[in-house]
Design an enzyme around this catalytic site. Structure first.
Site, short mmCIF file in Angstrom:
data_model
loop_
_atom_site.label_atom_id
_atom_site.label_comp_id
_atom_site.label_asym_id
_atom_site.label_seq_id
_atom_site.Cartn_x
_atom_site.Cartn_y
_atom_site.Cartn_z
N GLY A 19 71.91 -17.48 59.11
CA GLY A 19 73.12 -17.05 59.24
C GLY A 19 73.39 -16.41 60.77
O GLY A 19 72.26 -16.23 61.35
N GLY A 21 75.54 -14.12 63.91
CA GLY A 21 76.53 -13.08 64.16
C GLY A 21 76.90 -12.99 65.57
O GLY A 21 76.44 -13.84 66.38
N GLY A 22 77.46 -11.73 65.78
CA GLY A 22 77.93 -11.64 67.19
C GLY A 22 76.77 -11.30 68.23
O GLY A 22 76.94 -11.58 69.31
N MET A 23 75.78 -10.86 67.81
CA MET A 23 74.53 -10.41 68.54
C MET A 23 73.48 -11.51 68.39
O MET A 23 72.44 -11.35 69.11
CB MET A 23 73.95 -9.05 68.01
N LYS A 41 65.27 -12.13 62.74
CA LYS A 41 66.45 -11.94 63.32
C LYS A 41 66.17 -11.86 64.85
O LYS A 41 65.35 -11.25 65.47
CB LYS A 41 67.14 -10.62 63.01
N ASP A 136 75.60 1.64 62.07
CA ASP A 136 76.26 0.10 61.99
C ASP A 136 76.45 0.05 60.42
O ASP A 136 76.26 -1.44 59.98
CB ASP A 136 75.70 -0.82 62.64
#
Length: 629
Positions: A19, A21-23, A41, A136
């Protein structure tokens, strides 16, 4: 930039993208020396940051790695300040995050949301006691996995970007998601665990309604709403929710930290209490409803992931009580679209993930308890949850009890004592002839093998090796030595337990296998994988069996199912989960509309097919299912 398969980062070999995401992005990877799959990650957007930022990241990742809690995704390793990429290696959790569940299934039932929030709160409170804030908290950072027992468990992830409470370095401008951020953080004030309580409250609102509390396109407007606007009422979007929930969310989203819950667990406890009260009210309402008379054709629902008379990890809606009618039923027409009526409930202190009948249907097992079906009294209680009941009623398999088999006569364990990783028994099924017990589980100490046992002696009778991850589902083919197993490696494997050898090639699926069920003639295998239903047609006899995928089953790919099984005559198939759907196996057309019902995890039918027990939140409910002629 996305990494190609085979790329090496920090000694980990990238397999595939999980997946993005933004970061950055998360990849499935493996460390060659440790031979362990991880979720890797890569924080791509932060890889060009300065040396001070890199040191802060390394410090925070080290803090995250120190957290050891069943509701926190473990951090195994992380990048050094001098490496070109910032990365974290975490435990790979085969499941979906809560934001994906929302997109696929819509707002969650209160009982389900309460359980997930309770899990997340437990992990957050543990981290807070260790001096670590998350900063977060949001559905995308809540991973949901389904255990071998069919029970959902939520884990907090992304603690690698949190910071210690007593440190002054802040990353709020980069790390937090505005839709869930506490007001004090926008104002640059000191934040403690109550900032995570606020974010958890926002997440709860979204899980129940499908949208965040303050939904605005402009960030400045959203920030202003967090600072000044009153929290919206969740009952405005979901009138079926209890009114007390509005007060709970309003307190969690209070502007002043002193007005909020002091701990995440306090928020979760109040939500769970509201869920229990709503469930009790629903049960009382069903008890006072007079059922209507309808035509009779009994459908027995059973099997699934456990023994032939036993269980599936599933949900079953309201089922029509047999031989009951309202005073004026003779003048009332049948209601073919709603043939489901509540019978009674057998209470338990926690969720029931497995339930089963004895061989004459006079007793039912759920959680650790045995009830008399007629009187509803508890007649026996075991030390661990019952997974499966042998067809002759002489033996049960208990969950991680330290013994493979237990006698029902005196609750005595049979066989050698199992301890540590060897005590790994989360799913079980007795063979049709009662000569074998097959068990599976996480496989930490067994190499993910399916183990075979002699029920009468409790001694090992063989091991079936081939799965590379947790085994979640086991089913025997009726009147046969063929066994089907499936799990987190996204495959179904067939075995001949007589020869202890595999039959044919593994059947691949797109997600973890949650449930297996054979048709009575053994020619069709129903598989629930990743909440979708898949059918395979089996031809031939072991060892020459070929499997062909059945493509034409309507409404089988709706991401709503947890388990499936067949009627005893093979004329109907049922799949259950977030909704229940019946199909006519002669035409593979749906029988009536789907019925939405959440909160059930297991189901078993009495041997004569007249009673049904459905386990789930707060107990076992008894039902009967009658289909129109």
């Amino acid at each position: 930039m996305r990494l190609a398969s085979g790329t090496v980062v920090g000694g980990y070999v990238v397999d595939r993208l999980l997946g993005a995401g933004g970061m950055g992005a998360v990849y499935l990877a493996r460390h060659p020396r440790m031979d362990r799959q991880v979720a890797l990650k890569i924080l791509e957007e932060l890889s060009d940051t300065d040396a001070k930022m890199r040191r802060n990241f390394a410090r925070e990742a080290t803090l995250a790695a120190s957290l050891d809690h069943p509701n926190i995704v473990p951090v195994y390793d992380h990048s050094r300040p001098d490496e070109p990429r910032l990365w974290i290696a975490m435990k790979y959790v085969a499941g979906q995050d809560a934001s994906v569940l929302l997109r696929q299934q819509g707002p969650l039932a209160l009982t389900r949301a309460a359980q997930l929030i309770s899990d997340i709160a437990a992990g957050l409170d543990y981290a807070h006691r260790a001096g670590v804030l998350h900063r977060d908290v949001k559905p995308a950072n809540m991973l949901v996995e389904v255990g071998a027992d069919g029970r959902e468990r939520a884990l907090v992830t992304d603690f690698g970007i949190a910071r210690a409470v007593d440190h002054t370095v802040t990353m709020s401008g980069i790390m937090a998601s505005f839709a869930y951020t506490a007001p004090e953080r926008f104002l640059g004030l000191a934040a403690d665990q109550r900032a995570d309580v606020y974010s958890l409250g926002c997440s709860l609102y979204e899980l129940l309604t499908g949208c965040t509390p303050f939904k605005y396109a402009e960030q400045s407007t959203m920030v202003a709403a967090h600072l000044t606007a009153e929290p919206p009422r969740c009952t405005g979007a979901r009138p079926d929710l209890p009114g007390g929930l509005d007060k709970v969310i309003a307190r969690a989203l209070a502007k002043r930290p002193d007005d909020r819950f002091a701990r995440c667990g306090e928020l979760a406890a109040q939500v769970s209490e509201l869920a229990r009260s709503q469930h009790a009210s629903t049960v009382r309402a069903r008890q006072t409803t007079s059922p209507q008379q309808v035509g009779r054709r009994q459908l027995l629902i059973g099997a699934g992931v456990l023994a032939p008379i036993a269980t599936v990890g599933a949900a079953i809606p309201f089922l029509l009580r047999d031989n009951l009618s309202s005073p004026n039923s003779a003048t009332q027409p049948a209601t073919p679209t709603a043939p489901f009526t509540y019978r009674n409930v057998l209470d338990t202190p926690i969720m029931v993930t497995h339930c089963s009948f004895n061989r004459d249907g006079t007793q039912v097992a759920g959680y650790k308890r045995i009830w008399d079906v007629r009187t509803r009294r508890i007649t026996d209680e075991f030390s661990h949850p019952v997974l499966a009941w042998s067809s002759d009623g002489a033996y049960v398999a208990l969950e991680n009890s330290g013994a493979p088999v237990t006698r029902t006569s005196d609750r005595g364990p049979i066989g050698a004592t199992l301890a540590g990783d060897d005590n790994d028994q989360e799913v079980a099924a007795f063979s049709p002839d009662g000569a074998l017990l097959a068990t599976g589980g996480r496989g930490a100490g067994t190499g993910h093998a399916v183990r075979l046992w002699s029920p009468s002696t409790g001694q090992p009778a063989g091991r079936l090796t081939g799965h590379s991850d947790r085994v979640r589902a086991i089913a025997f083919k009726p009147n046969s030595t063929l066994l089907a197993t499936g799990g987190d490696d996204q495959t179904v494997r067939l075995w001949d337990v007589k020869t202890r050898r595999p039959v044919g090639l593994p059947l691949g699926h797109r997600a973890a296998v949650l449930s297996l069920a054979f048709s009575p003639d053994g020619e069709t295998l129903a598989v629930v994988a990743g909440y979708d239903l898949q059918l395979w047609r089996l031809d031939g006899r072991a060892p020459d069996i070929t499997a062909t995928e059945v493509e034409y089953l309507e409404d089988s790919r709706s991401s709503s199912y947890r388990a499936a099984t067949f009627s005893p005559d093979g004329s109907a198939l049922v799949a259950v989960g977030d909704k229940m759907r019946l199909w006519d196996t002669r035409t593979w057309k749906p029988i009536g509309p789907a019925v939405k019902e959440l909160g059930r995890r297991s189901v078993a039918a009495s041997p004569d097919g007249t009673l049904l027990a459905a386990g789930g939140d707060f107990g076992v409910t008894m039902w009967t299912l009658t289909l129109p002629e």
